[in-house]
Enzyme design. Structure first.
Site: not given
Length: 222
Positions: A115, A46, A171
């Site tokens: 995200k 990330e 994540c």
């Protein structure tokens, strides 16, 4: 694919915070090594082209330009590689900044995956800089490529390997009750990559492995 299997890898290249040129070199070097090793799908960290802990440097125009140029450098250096790679960088779309995974292959951006779930508790405060993925899919121009798909939950189907369908999330998306991986699995994803680069906390590694294993079993995918 051999006997119904493919080689999937995750990579953690050495990074220098906010040194996008250096990070680009480390990225394409790892991609070349993965290709040589027969890897078909590679997942990188990330925000790997900038470093995760840039803090308020994410507000700086020079860092955002540097991240885009770094991606362009990686694309040029890997234009002959077959390995599908997901790497992280910040991307600005319509005055909002997103924490994105760029899914690339043979010098082309196949899609940008923002995200969805931004951690904003404890040691995390991503909402200070980033916006969550928009609900509607969009198309953006990046690195000289036009109409790049920009959306969470995208599915990437491999034309040369029937049955190989990829998805990617970032994540905290794995930790959320309504994880994007659920939607991707329903859409047929056989392999889902999660780009992650959070700081270490006692016990996190074992818990993260357990969570990924449980999610894989529940969704019937890798």
């Amino acid at each position: 694919m051999k006997d119904g299997f493919i080689s999937v890898a995750c990579g953690a290249p050495k990074l220098r915070l906010a040194d996008c040129d250096y990070n680009a070199e480390q990225t394409f070097t790892m991609m070349r090594a993965a290709e040589k090793a027969g890897v078909k799908v590679l997942v990188l960290p990330e925000l790997g082209l900038t470093g995760y802990t840039c803090g308020d440097l994410f507000y700086q125009e020079s860092l955002l330009r540097g991240a885009e140029q770094a991606l362009a450098t990686v694309l040029e250096a890997t234009r002959n590689l077959e390995v599908v790679t997901a790497g992280g960088l910040p991307v600005r779309v319509k005055d909002c900044l997103y924490n994105c995974a760029a899914v690339i292959q043979k010098g082309q951006i196949l899609g940008l995956v923002p995200k969805t779930h931004l951690p904003n508790y404890g040691e995390f405060y991503e909402k200070r800089w980033f916006s969550p993925a928009p609900e509607e899919a969009e198309y953006v121009d990046l690195c000289g490529q036009v109409s790049v798909p920009f959306a969470a939950g995208q599915i990437f189907s491999c034309q040369n390997v029937p049955g190989l369908t990829l998805g990617f999330e970032i994540c905290e998306d794995l930790w959320a009750p309504d994880s994007p991986s659920v939607k991707m699995a329903r859409s047929g994803a056989a392999v889902i990559g999660n780009l992650s680069a959070s700081n270490e906390v006692l016990g996190k590694t074992a818990y993260r492995r357990q969570l990924a294993t449980t999610q894989s079993a529940k969704l019937l995918c890798g």
